[in-house]
Design a protein around this motif. Sequence first.
Motif, mmCIF file in Angstrom:
data_model
loop_
_atom_site.group_PDB
_atom_site.id
_atom_site.type_symbol
_atom_site.label_atom_id
_atom_site.label_comp_id
_atom_site.label_asym_id
_atom_site.label_seq_id
_atom_site.Cartn_x
_atom_site.Cartn_y
_atom_site.Cartn_z
ATOM 1 N N MET A 118 0.621 -1.186 -0.023
ATOM 2 C CA MET A 118 0.295 0.243 0.244
ATOM 3 C C MET A 118 0.607 1.386 0.027
ATOM 4 S SD MET A 118 -3.484 -1.135 1.629
ATOM 5 C CE MET A 118 -3.477 0.073 2.719
ATOM 6 N N ILE A 119 0.403 2.056 -1.194
ATOM 7 C CA ILE A 119 1.535 3.132 -0.824
ATOM 8 C C ILE A 119 0.493 4.803 -0.432
ATOM 9 C CG2 ILE A 119 2.207 5.079 -2.586
ATOM 10 C CD1 ILE A 119 3.299 2.266 -4.150
ATOM 11 N N ASP A 120 0.721 5.607 0.619
ATOM 12 C CA ASP A 120 0.087 6.850 0.308
ATOM 13 C C ASP A 120 0.465 8.104 -0.978
ATOM 14 O OD1 ASP A 120 -1.154 6.413 2.500
ATOM 15 O OD2 ASP A 120 1.041 6.976 3.634
ATOM 16 N N VAL A 121 -1.001 7.789 -1.209
ATOM 17 C CA VAL A 121 -0.312 9.307 -2.665
ATOM 18 C C VAL A 121 -1.337 10.617 -2.021
ATOM 19 C CG1 VAL A 121 -1.342 9.907 -5.004
ATOM 20 C CG2 VAL A 121 -0.973 7.279 -4.165
ATOM 21 N N LEU A 122 -0.060 11.405 -2.019
ATOM 22 C CA LEU A 122 -0.655 13.073 -1.587
ATOM 23 C C LEU A 122 -1.005 14.340 -3.066
ATOM 24 C CD1 LEU A 122 0.767 11.707 0.266
ATOM 25 C CD2 LEU A 122 1.134 13.726 1.156
ATOM 26 N N TYR A 123 -1.725 14.531 -2.768
ATOM 27 C CA TYR A 123 -2.275 15.350 -4.315
ATOM 28 C C TYR A 123 -1.615 16.825 -3.717
ATOM 29 C CZ TYR A 123 -4.521 11.406 -5.920
ATOM 30 O OH TYR A 123 -4.452 9.828 -5.894
ATOM 31 N N PHE A 124 -1.157 18.173 -4.322
ATOM 32 C CA PHE A 124 -1.413 19.458 -3.772
ATOM 33 C C PHE A 124 -1.863 19.963 -5.128
ATOM 34 C CE2 PHE A 124 1.795 17.007 -1.208
ATOM 35 C CZ PHE A 124 1.372 17.124 -0.250
ATOM 36 N N ALA A 125 -2.099 21.260 -4.591
ATOM 37 C CA ALA A 125 -2.433 22.713 -5.620
ATOM 38 C C ALA A 125 -3.792 22.063 -6.517
ATOM 39 C CB ALA A 125 -1.101 23.446 -6.607
ATOM 40 N N TRP A 126 -3.301 22.513 -8.055
ATOM 41 C CA TRP A 126 -4.506 22.186 -8.278
ATOM 42 C C TRP A 126 -4.901 20.633 -9.053
ATOM 43 C CZ3 TRP A 126 -3.157 19.185 -12.889
ATOM 44 C CH2 TRP A 126 -1.653 19.664 -13.529
ATOM 45 N N VAL A 127 -4.041 19.698 -8.611
ATOM 46 C CA VAL A 127 -3.767 18.427 -8.653
ATOM 47 C C VAL A 127 -4.868 17.864 -7.831
ATOM 48 C CG1 VAL A 127 -2.547 15.790 -9.032
ATOM 49 C CG2 VAL A 127 -1.334 18.048 -9.303
ATOM 50 N N LEU B 127 8.988 2.032 -7.851
ATOM 51 C CA LEU B 127 8.400 2.508 -6.714
ATOM 52 C C LEU B 127 8.645 1.012 -5.243
ATOM 53 C CD1 LEU B 127 4.676 2.863 -7.454
ATOM 54 C CD2 LEU B 127 6.512 5.235 -6.845
ATOM 55 N N GLU B 128 9.758 0.446 -6.535
ATOM 56 C CA GLU B 128 9.951 -0.600 -4.805
ATOM 57 C C GLU B 128 9.912 0.043 -3.736
ATOM 58 O OE1 GLU B 128 12.803 -4.604 -4.216
ATOM 59 O OE2 GLU B 128 12.587 -3.938 -5.991
ATOM 60 N N GLY B 129 10.026 -0.512 -2.524
ATOM 61 C CA GLY B 129 10.093 -0.112 -1.294
ATOM 62 C C GLY B 129 9.723 1.784 -0.304
ATOM 63 N N VAL B 130 8.786 2.013 -1.781
ATOM 64 C CA VAL B 130 8.403 3.751 -1.630
ATOM 65 C C VAL B 130 6.721 3.453 -0.809
ATOM 66 C CG1 VAL B 130 7.626 5.811 -2.675
ATOM 67 C CG2 VAL B 130 9.229 4.477 -3.592
ATOM 68 N N ARG B 131 6.844 4.273 0.726
ATOM 69 C CA ARG B 131 5.647 4.490 1.359
ATOM 70 C C ARG B 131 4.549 5.191 0.066
ATOM 71 N NH1 ARG B 131 10.178 3.352 5.236
ATOM 72 N NH2 ARG B 131 9.781 5.880 5.853
ATOM 73 N N GLU C 6 -7.310 19.893 -6.136
ATOM 74 C CA GLU C 6 -8.692 20.176 -6.718
ATOM 75 C C GLU C 6 -9.451 19.570 -7.661
ATOM 76 O OE1 GLU C 6 -8.262 24.620 -8.194
ATOM 77 O OE2 GLU C 6 -7.082 25.268 -5.469
ATOM 78 N N ARG C 7 -8.682 18.985 -8.501
ATOM 79 C CA ARG C 7 -9.041 17.892 -10.153
ATOM 80 C C ARG C 7 -9.687 16.718 -9.398
ATOM 81 N NH1 ARG C 7 -5.555 20.031 -14.638
ATOM 82 N NH2 ARG C 7 -6.077 22.453 -15.020
ATOM 83 N N ILE C 8 -8.973 15.462 -8.256
ATOM 84 C CA ILE C 8 -8.829 15.007 -8.354
ATOM 85 C C ILE C 8 -10.427 15.289 -6.662
ATOM 86 C CG2 ILE C 8 -8.086 12.689 -7.075
ATOM 87 C CD1 ILE C 8 -5.596 12.981 -8.228
ATOM 88 N N GLY C 9 -10.185 16.109 -5.868
ATOM 89 C CA GLY C 9 -11.199 16.545 -4.984
ATOM 90 C C GLY C 9 -11.113 15.831 -3.401
ATOM 91 N N ILE C 10 -9.293 15.048 -3.285
ATOM 92 C CA ILE C 10 -9.516 15.073 -1.835
ATOM 93 C C ILE C 10 -7.823 15.598 -2.004
ATOM 94 C CG2 ILE C 10 -10.564 12.915 -1.686
ATOM 95 C CD1 ILE C 10 -8.597 11.061 -2.590
ATOM 96 N N PRO C 11 -7.307 15.823 -0.542
ATOM 97 C CA PRO C 11 -5.877 15.167 -0.575
ATOM 98 C C PRO C 11 -5.017 14.020 -0.621
ATOM 99 C CG PRO C 11 -7.133 15.808 1.603
ATOM 100 C CD PRO C 11 -8.005 15.571 0.304
ATOM 101 N N ARG C 12 -5.351 12.931 -0.078
ATOM 102 C CA ARG C 12 -4.833 12.624 -0.287
ATOM 103 C C ARG C 12 -5.576 10.585 0.214
ATOM 104 N NH1 ARG C 12 -1.026 12.531 4.901
ATOM 105 N NH2 ARG C 12 -0.752 10.827 4.585
ATOM 106 N N GLU C 13 -4.656 9.551 -0.320
ATOM 107 C CA GLU C 13 -5.328 8.249 0.013
ATOM 108 C C GLU C 13 -4.204 7.782 -0.250
ATOM 109 O OE1 GLU C 13 -7.843 7.282 -3.499
ATOM 110 O OE2 GLU C 13 -6.066 8.651 -5.007
ATOM 111 N N THR C 14 -4.757 6.745 0.644
ATOM 112 C CA THR C 14 -3.844 5.261 0.395
ATOM 113 C C THR C 14 -4.308 3.877 -0.595
ATOM 114 O OG1 THR C 14 -3.688 5.138 2.484
ATOM 115 C CG2 THR C 14 -2.511 2.850 1.800
ATOM 116 N N VAL C 15 -3.454 4.246 -1.680
ATOM 117 C CA VAL C 15 -3.527 2.949 -2.685
ATOM 118 C C VAL C 15 -2.621 1.287 -2.762
ATOM 119 C CG1 VAL C 15 -4.590 4.707 -4.196
ATOM 120 C CG2 VAL C 15 -2.211 3.979 -4.357
ATOM 121 N N THR C 16 -3.668 0.566 -3.367
ATOM 122 C CA THR C 16 -2.937 -0.728 -3.410
ATOM 123 C C THR C 16 -2.795 -0.633 -4.462
ATOM 124 O OG1 THR C 16 -4.331 -1.612 -1.712
ATOM 125 C CG2 THR C 16 -3.374 -3.268 -3.248
#
Length: 82
Positions: free
Chosen positions: A1-10, A67-71, A12-22
């Motif tokens: 699982m990876i935490d994905v963070l979105y900033f600024a207009w990214v 992405l190996e080992g990336v959190r 705004e377009r996606i609608g959330i600041p962060r999510e955890t994805v598999t």
Amino acid sequence: MIDVLYFAWVRERIGIPRETVTSEAATVMDLVDELRAREERYALAFADLSSLRVALDQELTEFDTPLEGVREVAFFPPMTGG
């Protein structure tokens, strides 16, 4: 699982600041492709990668980086000076 963070207009377009994805993604680009396939809002946010930067575990990197080992993956527009 990876935490994905979105900033600024990214964010705004996606609608959330962060999510955890598999993900089965091997590289950042593979992750972007998986996200684009989810919904139109992701496709719009990642339509022009030349206007995006990416950081893995708070280190600026490129879209072909493994992405190996990336959190944590963060997407944001280029920073402007002033």
